[in-house]
Design a protein around this motif. Structure first.
Motif, short mmCIF file in Angstrom:
data_model
loop_
_atom_site.label_atom_id
_atom_site.label_comp_id
_atom_site.label_asym_id
_atom_site.label_seq_id
_atom_site.Cartn_x
_atom_site.Cartn_y
_atom_site.Cartn_z
N ALA A 24 84.69 75.04 -77.80
CA ALA A 24 84.56 73.86 -78.66
C ALA A 24 84.69 72.57 -77.86
O ALA A 24 83.89 71.64 -78.02
N ALA A 25 85.70 72.50 -76.98
CA ALA A 25 85.91 71.30 -76.17
C ALA A 25 84.73 71.06 -75.23
O ALA A 25 84.28 69.93 -75.05
N ALA A 26 84.23 72.14 -74.62
CA ALA A 26 83.13 72.01 -73.67
C ALA A 26 81.86 71.54 -74.36
O ALA A 26 81.14 70.66 -73.85
N VAL A 27 81.55 72.09 -75.52
CA VAL A 27 80.34 71.70 -76.25
C VAL A 27 80.42 70.25 -76.71
O VAL A 27 79.49 69.46 -76.51
N LEU A 28 81.55 69.87 -77.32
CA LEU A 28 81.68 68.51 -77.84
C LEU A 28 81.72 67.49 -76.72
O LEU A 28 81.10 66.42 -76.81
N GLY A 29 82.45 67.79 -75.65
CA GLY A 29 82.57 66.83 -74.56
C GLY A 29 81.27 66.62 -73.81
O GLY A 29 80.83 65.48 -73.60
N SER A 30 80.62 67.72 -73.42
CA SER A 30 79.36 67.57 -72.69
C SER A 30 78.27 67.03 -73.61
O SER A 30 77.42 66.23 -73.18
N GLY A 31 78.28 67.42 -74.89
CA GLY A 31 77.30 66.88 -75.83
C GLY A 31 77.42 65.38 -75.97
O GLY A 31 76.41 64.66 -76.04
N MET A 32 78.67 64.88 -76.00
CA MET A 32 78.90 63.44 -76.08
C MET A 32 78.28 62.72 -74.88
O MET A 32 77.62 61.68 -75.03
N ALA A 33 78.47 63.29 -73.70
CA ALA A 33 77.93 62.67 -72.49
C ALA A 33 76.41 62.77 -72.45
O ALA A 33 75.72 61.83 -72.03
N PHE A 34 75.87 63.93 -72.88
CA PHE A 34 74.42 64.11 -72.83
C PHE A 34 73.72 63.14 -73.78
O PHE A 34 72.65 62.62 -73.48
N ILE A 35 74.31 62.90 -74.97
CA ILE A 35 73.71 61.97 -75.92
C ILE A 35 73.60 60.59 -75.29
O ILE A 35 72.55 59.93 -75.36
N ASP A 36 74.66 60.14 -74.65
CA ASP A 36 74.63 58.79 -74.07
C ASP A 36 73.71 58.71 -72.86
O ASP A 36 73.33 57.62 -72.44
N GLY A 37 73.36 59.87 -72.28
CA GLY A 37 72.41 59.86 -71.19
C GLY A 37 70.97 59.71 -71.66
O GLY A 37 70.08 59.45 -70.86
N THR A 38 70.73 59.89 -72.97
CA THR A 38 69.35 59.85 -73.48
C THR A 38 69.12 58.75 -74.50
O THR A 38 68.02 58.19 -74.56
#
Length: 543
Positions: A24-38
Protein backbone atom coordinates in the motif's frame (compact mmCIF):
# COMPACT_ATOMS: atom_id res chain seq x y z
CA UNK A 1 11.21 -26.81 -4.12
CA UNK A 2 11.56 -25.89 -7.81
CA UNK A 3 11.03 -22.32 -8.97
CA UNK A 4 7.74 -23.34 -10.59
CA UNK A 5 6.65 -25.11 -7.45
CA UNK A 6 7.53 -22.10 -5.33
CA UNK A 7 5.46 -19.89 -7.60
CA UNK A 8 2.50 -22.23 -7.38
CA UNK A 9 2.79 -22.37 -3.62
CA UNK A 10 2.74 -18.60 -3.51
CA UNK A 11 -0.60 -18.37 -5.31
CA UNK A 12 -2.58 -19.58 -2.32
CA UNK A 13 -0.27 -18.18 0.33
CA UNK A 14 -1.74 -15.46 2.53
CA UNK A 15 0.06 -12.15 2.80
CA UNK A 16 1.19 -10.94 6.18
CA UNK A 17 0.17 -7.57 7.58
CA UNK A 18 3.66 -6.04 6.94
CA UNK A 19 3.46 -7.17 3.32
CA UNK A 20 0.05 -5.56 2.83
CA UNK A 21 1.21 -2.30 4.43
CA UNK A 22 4.38 -2.32 2.32
CA UNK A 23 2.48 -2.73 -0.95
CA UNK A 24 0.00 0.00 0.00
CA UNK A 25 2.76 2.46 0.94
CA UNK A 26 4.77 1.67 -2.20
CA UNK A 27 1.80 2.09 -4.55
CA UNK A 28 0.55 5.32 -2.98
CA UNK A 29 4.00 6.88 -2.61
CA UNK A 30 5.30 6.09 -6.08
CA UNK A 31 1.90 6.90 -7.62
CA UNK A 32 2.03 10.34 -6.00
CA UNK A 33 5.45 10.99 -7.53
CA UNK A 34 4.51 9.58 -10.94
CA UNK A 35 1.44 11.83 -11.16
CA UNK A 36 3.52 14.93 -10.55
CA UNK A 37 5.97 13.76 -13.19
CA UNK A 38 3.24 13.88 -15.85
CA UNK A 39 0.45 16.24 -14.85
CA UNK A 40 2.42 19.50 -14.75
CA UNK A 41 2.66 19.56 -18.57
CA UNK A 42 -1.11 20.06 -18.65
CA UNK A 43 -0.84 22.89 -16.11
CA UNK A 44 1.92 24.77 -17.94
CA UNK A 45 -0.39 27.02 -19.98
CA UNK A 46 -2.25 28.07 -16.83
CA UNK A 47 1.07 28.73 -15.07
CA UNK A 48 2.28 30.89 -17.93
CA UNK A 49 -0.96 32.85 -17.92
CA UNK A 50 -1.07 33.42 -14.15
CA UNK A 51 2.57 34.46 -13.83
CA UNK A 52 2.86 36.19 -17.22
CA UNK A 53 5.92 34.01 -17.87
CA UNK A 54 7.75 33.18 -21.07
CA UNK A 55 8.25 29.53 -21.95
CA UNK A 56 11.94 29.57 -21.00
CA UNK A 57 11.11 30.48 -17.40
CA UNK A 58 8.01 28.29 -17.17
CA UNK A 59 9.79 25.16 -18.35
CA UNK A 60 11.94 25.24 -15.22
CA UNK A 61 8.80 24.17 -13.36
CA UNK A 62 9.31 20.85 -15.14
CA UNK A 63 13.08 20.94 -15.52
CA UNK A 64 13.77 21.62 -11.83
CA UNK A 65 11.92 18.43 -10.89
CA UNK A 66 13.41 16.33 -13.70
CA UNK A 67 16.94 17.56 -13.04
CA UNK A 68 16.89 16.36 -9.44
CA UNK A 69 15.44 12.98 -10.42
CA UNK A 70 17.98 12.44 -13.21
CA UNK A 71 20.95 13.38 -11.06
CA UNK A 72 19.94 11.93 -7.68
CA UNK A 73 17.77 8.85 -8.24
CA UNK A 74 20.77 6.48 -8.07
CA UNK A 75 21.97 8.23 -4.94
CA UNK A 76 18.50 7.92 -3.42
CA UNK A 77 18.55 4.16 -3.93
CA UNK A 78 22.01 3.88 -2.38
CA UNK A 79 20.94 5.93 0.66
CA UNK A 80 18.02 3.55 1.21
CA UNK A 81 20.29 0.52 1.03
CA UNK A 82 22.67 2.06 3.55
CA UNK A 83 20.43 3.82 6.08
CA UNK A 84 17.19 1.85 5.73
CA UNK A 85 14.70 1.78 2.88
CA UNK A 86 11.68 2.59 5.01
CA UNK A 87 13.45 5.52 6.65
CA UNK A 88 14.71 7.08 3.40
CA UNK A 89 11.38 6.43 1.67
CA UNK A 90 9.56 8.18 4.54
CA UNK A 91 12.00 11.10 4.40
CA UNK A 92 11.33 11.37 0.67
CA UNK A 93 7.57 11.45 1.28
CA UNK A 94 7.97 14.20 3.90
CA UNK A 95 10.15 16.32 1.59
CA UNK A 96 7.82 15.71 -1.34
CA UNK A 97 4.76 16.71 0.71
CA UNK A 98 6.38 19.85 2.10
CA UNK A 99 7.52 20.85 -1.39
CA UNK A 100 4.03 20.17 -2.78
CA UNK A 101 2.55 22.54 -0.21
CA UNK A 102 5.08 25.20 -1.19
CA UNK A 103 4.23 24.64 -4.88
CA UNK A 104 0.52 25.06 -4.23
CA UNK A 105 1.02 28.28 -2.26
CA UNK A 106 3.86 29.75 -4.34
CA UNK A 107 3.37 33.52 -4.77
CA UNK A 108 5.93 33.83 -7.57
CA UNK A 109 7.28 31.67 -10.37
CA UNK A 110 10.72 31.65 -8.74
CA UNK A 111 9.25 30.23 -5.53
CA UNK A 112 7.40 27.58 -7.51
CA UNK A 113 10.58 26.53 -9.33
CA UNK A 114 12.52 26.29 -6.06
CA UNK A 115 9.74 24.18 -4.57
CA UNK A 116 9.79 21.90 -7.62
CA UNK A 117 13.53 21.37 -7.18
CA UNK A 118 12.86 20.35 -3.57
CA UNK A 119 10.03 18.11 -4.77
CA UNK A 120 12.46 16.40 -7.16
CA UNK A 121 14.84 15.68 -4.27
CA UNK A 122 11.96 14.05 -2.39
CA UNK A 123 11.04 12.03 -5.47
CA UNK A 124 14.63 10.83 -5.87
CA UNK A 125 14.46 9.43 -2.33
CA UNK A 126 11.04 7.78 -2.51
CA UNK A 127 10.85 6.41 -6.08
CA UNK A 128 13.73 3.90 -5.77
CA UNK A 129 12.53 2.89 -2.30
CA UNK A 130 9.06 1.81 -3.41
CA UNK A 131 10.13 -1.35 -5.23
CA UNK A 132 13.15 -1.88 -2.98
CA UNK A 133 10.81 -2.25 0.01
CA UNK A 134 8.62 -4.72 -1.91
CA UNK A 135 11.68 -6.69 -2.99
CA UNK A 136 12.92 -6.90 0.60
CA UNK A 137 9.62 -7.73 2.32
CA UNK A 138 8.10 -10.24 -0.12
CA UNK A 139 9.65 -13.67 -0.55
CA UNK A 140 10.42 -15.25 -3.90
CA UNK A 141 7.05 -17.01 -4.09
CA UNK A 142 5.05 -13.78 -3.66
CA UNK A 143 7.31 -11.12 -5.09
CA UNK A 144 6.19 -11.46 -8.70
CA UNK A 145 2.54 -11.04 -7.82
CA UNK A 146 3.29 -8.06 -5.58
CA UNK A 147 5.33 -6.30 -8.26
CA UNK A 148 2.59 -7.03 -10.81
CA UNK A 149 -0.02 -5.43 -8.55
CA UNK A 150 2.30 -2.46 -7.94
CA UNK A 151 2.81 -2.07 -11.69
CA UNK A 152 -0.91 -2.29 -12.48
CA UNK A 153 -1.95 0.11 -9.70
CA UNK A 154 0.68 2.74 -10.50
CA UNK A 155 -0.16 2.47 -14.20
CA UNK A 156 -3.83 3.21 -13.51
CA UNK A 157 -2.91 6.11 -11.22
CA UNK A 158 -0.52 7.59 -13.75
CA UNK A 159 -2.94 7.10 -16.67
CA UNK A 160 -5.59 9.09 -14.83
CA UNK A 161 -3.15 11.73 -13.55
CA UNK A 162 -3.30 14.15 -16.53
CA UNK A 163 -7.08 13.80 -16.69
CA UNK A 164 -7.38 14.56 -12.97
CA UNK A 165 -4.99 17.49 -13.40
CA UNK A 166 -7.07 18.92 -16.24
CA UNK A 167 -10.24 18.65 -14.17
CA UNK A 168 -8.60 20.37 -11.17
CA UNK A 169 -7.32 23.18 -13.41
CA UNK A 170 -10.73 23.71 -15.04
CA UNK A 171 -12.74 23.55 -11.81
CA UNK A 172 -10.32 25.30 -9.50
CA UNK A 173 -6.69 26.19 -10.13
CA UNK A 174 -3.37 24.64 -11.14
CA UNK A 175 -2.45 24.96 -7.45
CA UNK A 176 -4.71 22.00 -6.61
CA UNK A 177 -2.51 19.81 -8.81
CA UNK A 178 0.11 20.12 -6.05
CA UNK A 179 -2.06 20.51 -2.97
CA UNK A 180 -3.80 17.19 -3.61
CA UNK A 181 -0.50 15.52 -2.67
CA UNK A 182 -0.84 16.55 0.97
CA UNK A 183 -3.63 14.12 1.97
CA UNK A 184 -1.98 11.42 -0.16
CA UNK A 185 1.32 11.92 1.67
CA UNK A 186 -0.41 11.65 5.05
CA UNK A 187 -1.97 8.36 3.95
CA UNK A 188 1.43 7.04 2.81
CA UNK A 189 3.03 7.95 6.15
CA UNK A 190 0.17 6.25 8.00
CA UNK A 191 0.76 3.06 5.94
CA UNK A 192 4.50 3.23 6.67
CA UNK A 193 3.81 2.48 10.34
CA UNK A 194 3.28 -1.17 9.40
CA UNK A 195 6.30 -1.47 7.08
CA UNK A 196 9.39 -3.22 8.51
CA UNK A 197 12.79 -1.60 8.12
CA UNK A 198 15.26 -3.27 5.76
CA UNK A 199 18.82 -2.54 4.65
CA UNK A 200 21.22 -4.02 2.14
CA UNK A 201 23.66 -6.53 3.56
CA UNK A 202 27.42 -6.65 3.08
CA UNK A 203 28.78 -5.04 -0.08
CA UNK A 204 25.26 -4.08 -1.16
CA UNK A 205 25.30 -1.29 1.43
CA UNK A 206 27.98 0.83 -0.23
CA UNK A 207 28.17 4.51 0.58
CA UNK A 208 26.51 6.84 -1.91
CA UNK A 209 28.65 8.58 -4.52
CA UNK A 210 27.95 12.12 -3.33
CA UNK A 211 30.71 13.83 -5.39
CA UNK A 212 29.32 12.12 -8.49
CA UNK A 213 25.80 13.31 -7.65
CA UNK A 214 27.03 16.91 -7.21
CA UNK A 215 28.95 16.86 -10.51
CA UNK A 216 26.01 15.33 -12.39
CA UNK A 217 23.58 17.90 -10.97
CA UNK A 218 25.88 20.83 -11.69
CA UNK A 219 26.72 19.64 -15.21
CA UNK A 220 23.15 18.86 -16.27
CA UNK A 221 21.84 22.03 -14.62
CA UNK A 222 24.36 24.36 -16.25
CA UNK A 223 23.97 22.79 -19.70
CA UNK A 224 20.18 23.01 -19.48
CA UNK A 225 20.30 26.60 -18.23
CA UNK A 226 22.69 27.60 -21.00
CA UNK A 227 20.42 26.11 -23.68
CA UNK A 228 17.36 27.86 -22.26
CA UNK A 229 19.24 31.17 -22.10
CA UNK A 230 20.32 30.67 -25.70
CA UNK A 231 16.65 30.45 -26.69
CA UNK A 232 16.01 33.82 -25.10
CA UNK A 233 19.23 35.69 -25.93
CA UNK A 234 20.83 33.76 -28.78
CA UNK A 235 23.74 31.34 -28.95
CA UNK A 236 26.63 33.40 -27.71
CA UNK A 237 28.02 35.33 -24.77
CA UNK A 238 26.94 34.12 -21.36
CA UNK A 239 24.62 31.42 -22.80
CA UNK A 240 27.48 29.71 -24.60
CA UNK A 241 29.76 30.08 -21.57
CA UNK A 242 27.23 28.51 -19.19
CA UNK A 243 26.49 25.66 -21.59
CA UNK A 244 30.24 25.10 -21.95
CA UNK A 245 30.61 24.94 -18.16
CA UNK A 246 27.83 22.36 -18.12
CA UNK A 247 29.66 20.20 -20.66
CA UNK A 248 32.85 20.57 -18.59
CA UNK A 249 30.92 19.54 -15.47
CA UNK A 250 29.61 16.41 -17.19
CA UNK A 251 33.13 15.59 -18.42
CA UNK A 252 34.39 15.96 -14.84
CA UNK A 253 31.58 13.63 -13.75
CA UNK A 254 32.74 10.94 -16.20
CA UNK A 255 36.38 11.33 -15.06
CA UNK A 256 35.33 11.04 -11.42
CA UNK A 257 33.21 7.96 -12.10
CA UNK A 258 36.23 6.30 -13.75
CA UNK A 259 38.23 6.74 -10.50
CA UNK A 260 35.59 6.66 -7.75
CA UNK A 261 35.78 3.69 -5.34
CA UNK A 262 31.99 3.22 -5.47
CA UNK A 263 30.74 5.04 -8.61
CA UNK A 264 27.04 5.72 -9.10
CA UNK A 265 27.64 5.10 -12.83
CA UNK A 266 30.01 2.11 -13.31
CA UNK A 267 31.53 2.93 -16.70
CA UNK A 268 32.57 -0.69 -17.19
CA UNK A 269 28.95 -1.55 -17.92
CA UNK A 270 29.22 0.34 -21.20
CA UNK A 271 31.76 -2.20 -22.46
CA UNK A 272 28.69 -4.31 -23.20
CA UNK A 273 27.51 -3.36 -26.68
CA UNK A 274 23.97 -4.25 -25.68
CA UNK A 275 24.03 -2.00 -22.61
CA UNK A 276 25.60 0.91 -24.51
CA UNK A 277 23.15 0.47 -27.39
CA UNK A 278 20.00 0.20 -25.28
CA UNK A 279 20.97 3.32 -23.35
CA UNK A 280 21.66 5.21 -26.59
CA UNK A 281 18.23 4.08 -27.82
CA UNK A 282 16.71 5.21 -24.51
CA UNK A 283 18.36 8.62 -24.77
CA UNK A 284 17.12 9.22 -28.33
CA UNK A 285 13.59 7.87 -27.85
CA UNK A 286 12.83 9.36 -24.45
CA UNK A 287 14.43 12.65 -25.41
CA UNK A 288 12.14 12.83 -28.45
CA UNK A 289 9.12 11.81 -26.40
CA UNK A 290 9.86 14.29 -23.60
CA UNK A 291 10.27 17.25 -25.95
CA UNK A 292 7.16 16.51 -28.04
CA UNK A 293 4.96 15.90 -25.00
CA UNK A 294 6.22 19.12 -23.41
CA UNK A 295 4.86 21.18 -26.31
CA UNK A 296 1.76 19.12 -27.15
CA UNK A 297 -0.39 20.36 -24.22
CA UNK A 298 0.68 23.94 -25.01
CA UNK A 299 -0.57 23.34 -28.55
CA UNK A 300 -3.82 21.68 -27.51
CA UNK A 301 -4.72 24.40 -25.00
CA UNK A 302 -3.18 27.51 -26.55
CA UNK A 303 -3.70 26.77 -30.26
CA UNK A 304 -6.48 24.20 -30.61
CA UNK A 305 -8.57 25.71 -27.80
CA UNK A 306 -8.88 22.58 -25.64
CA UNK A 307 -9.84 22.85 -22.00
CA UNK A 308 -7.43 21.45 -19.40
CA UNK A 309 -9.62 18.37 -19.02
CA UNK A 310 -9.74 17.74 -22.77
CA UNK A 311 -5.97 18.20 -23.09
CA UNK A 312 -5.38 15.75 -20.25
CA UNK A 313 -7.73 13.25 -21.84
CA UNK A 314 -6.29 13.59 -25.36
CA UNK A 315 -3.41 11.21 -24.63
CA UNK A 316 -5.54 8.63 -22.83
CA UNK A 317 -5.63 6.24 -25.83
CA UNK A 318 -1.83 6.14 -25.79
CA UNK A 319 -1.87 5.37 -22.09
CA UNK A 320 -4.38 2.56 -22.56
CA UNK A 321 -2.32 1.01 -25.34
CA UNK A 322 0.76 1.06 -23.13
CA UNK A 323 -1.06 -0.43 -20.16
CA UNK A 324 -2.84 -3.07 -22.24
CA UNK A 325 -0.15 -4.19 -24.70
CA UNK A 326 3.19 -3.78 -22.91
CA UNK A 327 2.85 -7.21 -21.30
CA UNK A 328 1.98 -8.81 -24.67
CA UNK A 329 5.09 -7.43 -26.34
CA UNK A 330 7.19 -8.24 -23.28
CA UNK A 331 6.19 -11.90 -23.65
CA UNK A 332 6.89 -11.74 -27.38
CA UNK A 333 10.39 -10.38 -26.67
CA UNK A 334 11.03 -13.37 -24.42
CA UNK A 335 10.37 -15.65 -27.41
CA UNK A 336 11.96 -13.68 -30.26
CA UNK A 337 14.59 -11.58 -28.52
CA UNK A 338 14.35 -7.79 -28.21
CA UNK A 339 16.02 -6.75 -31.48
CA UNK A 340 13.00 -6.84 -33.86
CA UNK A 341 10.75 -5.03 -31.39
CA UNK A 342 13.37 -2.42 -30.48
CA UNK A 343 13.74 -1.69 -34.19
CA UNK A 344 10.06 -1.48 -35.13
CA UNK A 345 8.79 0.14 -31.90
CA UNK A 346 10.89 3.33 -31.92
CA UNK A 347 10.32 3.79 -35.67
CA UNK A 348 6.55 3.56 -35.18
CA UNK A 349 6.80 6.00 -32.27
CA UNK A 350 8.71 8.36 -34.57
CA UNK A 351 5.95 8.14 -37.18
CA UNK A 352 3.39 9.00 -34.49
CA UNK A 353 5.41 11.99 -33.31
CA UNK A 354 5.83 13.28 -36.86
CA UNK A 355 2.07 12.88 -37.48
CA UNK A 356 1.30 15.08 -34.48
CA UNK A 357 3.36 17.84 -36.07
CA UNK A 358 0.72 18.35 -38.77
CA UNK A 359 -2.12 19.37 -36.46
CA UNK A 360 -2.23 22.85 -37.92
CA UNK A 361 -4.96 25.02 -36.37
CA UNK A 362 -8.46 23.76 -35.70
CA UNK A 363 -8.04 20.23 -37.07
CA UNK A 364 -10.56 17.80 -35.50
CA UNK A 365 -9.30 15.45 -32.79
CA UNK A 366 -10.34 12.30 -34.67
CA UNK A 367 -8.27 13.11 -37.76
CA UNK A 368 -5.55 15.26 -36.18
CA UNK A 369 -4.53 14.15 -32.71
CA UNK A 370 -5.94 10.62 -32.37
CA UNK A 371 -4.09 8.88 -35.25
CA UNK A 372 -0.73 10.21 -34.10
CA UNK A 373 -1.48 9.29 -30.49
CA UNK A 374 -2.48 5.74 -31.48
CA UNK A 375 0.63 5.15 -33.61
CA UNK A 376 2.85 6.67 -30.91
CA UNK A 377 1.18 4.56 -28.22
CA UNK A 378 1.59 1.37 -30.26
CA UNK A 379 5.25 2.17 -30.86
CA UNK A 380 5.89 2.77 -27.18
CA UNK A 381 3.94 -0.37 -26.18
CA UNK A 382 6.14 -2.40 -28.52
CA UNK A 383 9.27 -0.80 -27.06
CA UNK A 384 8.93 -0.42 -23.28
CA UNK A 385 8.93 -4.00 -22.00
CA UNK A 386 11.54 -5.33 -24.49
CA UNK A 387 13.76 -2.38 -23.61
CA UNK A 388 13.55 -3.38 -19.95
CA UNK A 389 14.50 -6.94 -20.82
CA UNK A 390 17.33 -5.83 -23.09
CA UNK A 391 18.83 -3.51 -20.47
CA UNK A 392 18.71 -6.15 -17.75
CA UNK A 393 19.86 -8.88 -20.12
CA UNK A 394 22.88 -6.90 -21.32
CA UNK A 395 24.73 -7.31 -17.99
CA UNK A 396 25.19 -10.07 -15.44
CA UNK A 397 22.55 -10.55 -12.76
CA UNK A 398 24.84 -8.99 -10.14
CA UNK A 399 24.58 -5.63 -11.92
CA UNK A 400 20.95 -5.77 -13.03
CA UNK A 401 19.75 -3.29 -10.41
CA UNK A 402 22.51 -0.81 -11.27
CA UNK A 403 21.85 -1.24 -14.99
CA UNK A 404 18.13 -0.54 -14.56
CA UNK A 405 18.83 2.50 -12.38
CA UNK A 406 21.30 3.90 -14.91
CA UNK A 407 18.78 3.43 -17.72
CA UNK A 408 16.14 5.18 -15.63
CA UNK A 409 18.47 8.14 -15.05
CA UNK A 410 19.40 8.24 -18.76
CA UNK A 411 15.74 8.53 -19.76
CA UNK A 412 15.18 11.44 -17.37
CA UNK A 413 18.37 13.24 -18.42
CA UNK A 414 17.35 12.80 -22.07
CA UNK A 415 13.99 14.46 -21.45
CA UNK A 416 15.62 17.29 -19.50
CA UNK A 417 18.15 18.14 -22.22
CA UNK A 418 15.75 17.58 -25.12
CA UNK A 419 13.15 19.98 -23.72
CA UNK A 420 15.84 22.67 -23.39
CA UNK A 421 17.29 22.01 -26.85
CA UNK A 422 13.95 21.86 -28.66
CA UNK A 423 12.76 25.00 -26.89
CA UNK A 424 15.68 26.71 -28.62
CA UNK A 425 14.40 25.36 -31.97
CA UNK A 426 10.78 26.21 -31.15
CA UNK A 427 11.52 29.80 -30.19
CA UNK A 428 13.59 30.44 -33.32
CA UNK A 429 10.92 29.01 -35.61
CA UNK A 430 8.08 30.75 -33.76
CA UNK A 431 9.68 34.19 -33.93
CA UNK A 432 10.40 33.92 -37.64
CA UNK A 433 6.94 32.62 -38.44
CA UNK A 434 5.19 35.17 -36.21
CA UNK A 435 7.01 38.00 -37.92
CA UNK A 436 5.90 36.68 -41.32
CA UNK A 437 2.33 36.08 -40.19
CA UNK A 438 2.00 39.57 -38.65
CA UNK A 439 3.36 41.16 -41.81
CA UNK A 440 0.26 39.92 -43.62
CA UNK A 441 -2.19 41.47 -41.14
CA UNK A 442 -3.70 44.93 -40.78
CA UNK A 443 -2.16 45.42 -37.32
CA UNK A 444 -0.22 48.67 -36.81
CA UNK A 445 3.57 48.41 -36.76
CA UNK A 446 3.66 49.29 -33.06
CA UNK A 447 1.28 46.43 -32.23
CA UNK A 448 3.35 43.99 -34.29
CA UNK A 449 6.51 45.09 -32.49
CA UNK A 450 4.86 44.63 -29.09
CA UNK A 451 3.78 41.10 -29.97
CA UNK A 452 7.20 40.17 -31.36
CA UNK A 453 8.77 41.55 -28.18
CA UNK A 454 6.80 38.98 -26.15
CA UNK A 455 7.42 36.05 -28.49
CA UNK A 456 9.10 34.14 -25.67
CA UNK A 457 5.61 33.41 -24.33
CA UNK A 458 4.79 31.38 -27.48
CA UNK A 459 1.06 30.60 -27.64
CA UNK A 460 0.44 32.95 -24.70
CA UNK A 461 1.62 36.07 -26.60
CA UNK A 462 -1.02 38.71 -25.77
CA UNK A 463 -2.72 40.92 -28.35
CA UNK A 464 -2.18 44.64 -27.49
CA UNK A 465 -5.07 46.75 -26.27
CA UNK A 466 -6.69 49.35 -28.52
CA UNK A 467 -7.14 47.14 -31.59
CA UNK A 468 -10.41 46.55 -33.34
CA UNK A 469 -12.10 43.19 -32.92
CA UNK A 470 -11.04 42.18 -36.42
CA UNK A 471 -7.43 43.18 -35.80
CA UNK A 472 -7.35 41.35 -32.46
CA UNK A 473 -8.67 38.22 -34.18
CA UNK A 474 -5.94 38.56 -36.83
CA UNK A 475 -3.30 38.86 -34.13
CA UNK A 476 -4.51 35.80 -32.23
CA UNK A 477 -4.64 33.76 -35.44
CA UNK A 478 -1.08 34.84 -36.32
CA UNK A 479 0.11 33.54 -32.94
CA UNK A 480 -1.69 30.22 -33.42
CA UNK A 481 -0.30 29.73 -36.93
CA UNK A 482 3.23 30.63 -35.82
CA UNK A 483 3.06 28.13 -32.95
CA UNK A 484 1.74 25.45 -35.33
CA UNK A 485 4.74 26.07 -37.62
CA UNK A 486 7.21 25.75 -34.74
CA UNK A 487 5.45 22.69 -33.35
CA UNK A 488 5.68 20.98 -36.73
CA UNK A 489 9.44 21.52 -36.81
CA UNK A 490 9.81 20.13 -33.29
CA UNK A 491 7.71 17.04 -34.01
CA UNK A 492 9.49 16.24 -37.26
CA UNK A 493 12.88 16.37 -35.54
CA UNK A 494 11.54 14.35 -32.61
CA UNK A 495 10.19 11.77 -35.03
CA UNK A 496 13.60 11.47 -36.68
CA UNK A 497 15.32 11.06 -33.31
CA UNK A 498 12.92 8.31 -32.29
CA UNK A 499 13.41 6.52 -35.63
CA UNK A 500 17.17 6.84 -35.19
CA UNK A 501 16.69 5.06 -31.87
CA UNK A 502 15.18 2.15 -33.82
CA UNK A 503 18.25 2.05 -36.07
CA UNK A 504 20.48 2.00 -32.98
CA UNK A 505 18.44 -0.90 -31.59
CA UNK A 506 18.82 -2.81 -34.86
CA UNK A 507 22.59 -2.30 -35.01
CA UNK A 508 23.51 -2.68 -31.34
CA UNK A 509 21.48 -5.81 -30.60
CA UNK A 510 22.63 -7.91 -33.56
CA UNK A 511 24.04 -10.60 -31.29
CA UNK A 512 21.37 -10.36 -28.59
CA UNK A 513 19.41 -13.52 -28.01
CA UNK A 514 16.69 -14.26 -25.52
CA UNK A 515 18.94 -14.90 -22.52
CA UNK A 516 21.01 -12.75 -20.19
CA UNK A 517 24.49 -11.76 -21.23
CA UNK A 518 27.41 -12.07 -18.92
CA UNK A 519 26.62 -15.48 -17.59
CA UNK A 520 24.55 -14.31 -14.65
CA UNK A 521 21.22 -15.73 -13.63
CA UNK A 522 18.18 -14.53 -11.79
CA UNK A 523 15.99 -11.48 -11.92
CA UNK A 524 16.15 -7.98 -10.53
CA UNK A 525 12.97 -6.24 -9.49
CA UNK A 526 14.27 -2.78 -8.70
CA UNK A 527 13.04 0.15 -10.77
CA UNK A 528 11.59 -1.53 -13.87
CA UNK A 529 12.08 0.64 -16.91
CA UNK A 530 9.14 2.68 -18.11
CA UNK A 531 7.24 3.15 -14.88
CA UNK A 532 6.23 6.64 -15.98
CA UNK A 533 6.06 6.23 -19.72
CA UNK A 534 3.69 3.25 -19.41
CA UNK A 535 0.99 5.81 -18.86
CA UNK A 536 1.83 7.94 -21.83
CA UNK A 537 3.79 10.96 -20.53
CA UNK A 538 7.47 11.66 -19.81
CA UNK A 539 10.06 12.95 -17.58
CA UNK A 540 9.00 13.72 -18.87
CA UNK A 541 8.30 12.55 -19.22
CA UNK A 542 9.98 10.42 -17.99
CA UNK A 543 9.90 11.70 -19.22
Amino acid sequence: MTKQGAGQAGVGQRWTAPQRWTLAAAVLGSGMAFIDGTVVNVALSALQRDFGADVGSAQWVINGYTLMLAALILTGGALGDLYGRRRVFGLGVLIFAAASGLCGLAPTLGTLIAARVLQGIGGALLIPGSLAMIDAVFGDALRGRAVGLWSAATSVVTVLGPVLGGVLIDLGSWRWVFLINLPLALLVLWCLRGVPETRAAGEGARRPDLPGAVLATAGLGALTYGLIQAGERGLGGSSLLIAGLGVAGLAAFVLWEARAPHPMLPLGLFRSAGFAGTNALTFLLYGALGAALFFLPLNLIGVQGYSGTAAGTALLPMSLLLAGLSGVFGSLADRTGPRPLLTVGPILAGVGLAWLGFLGVGRPYLTGVLPGVLVLGLGMAITVAPLTSAVLGSVSADYAGTASGVNNAVSRAAGLLAVALFTLLMLGSFRGSLSAQLAGTSLPLTARAQMLGQSGRLAQVPVPDGLSDAQAAEGRQAVRLAFADGFRQVCLWCGMLAALGGLVGFLSLRGAGRGRQGGGAGENLHEPRGEEIRAGQAAPGRR
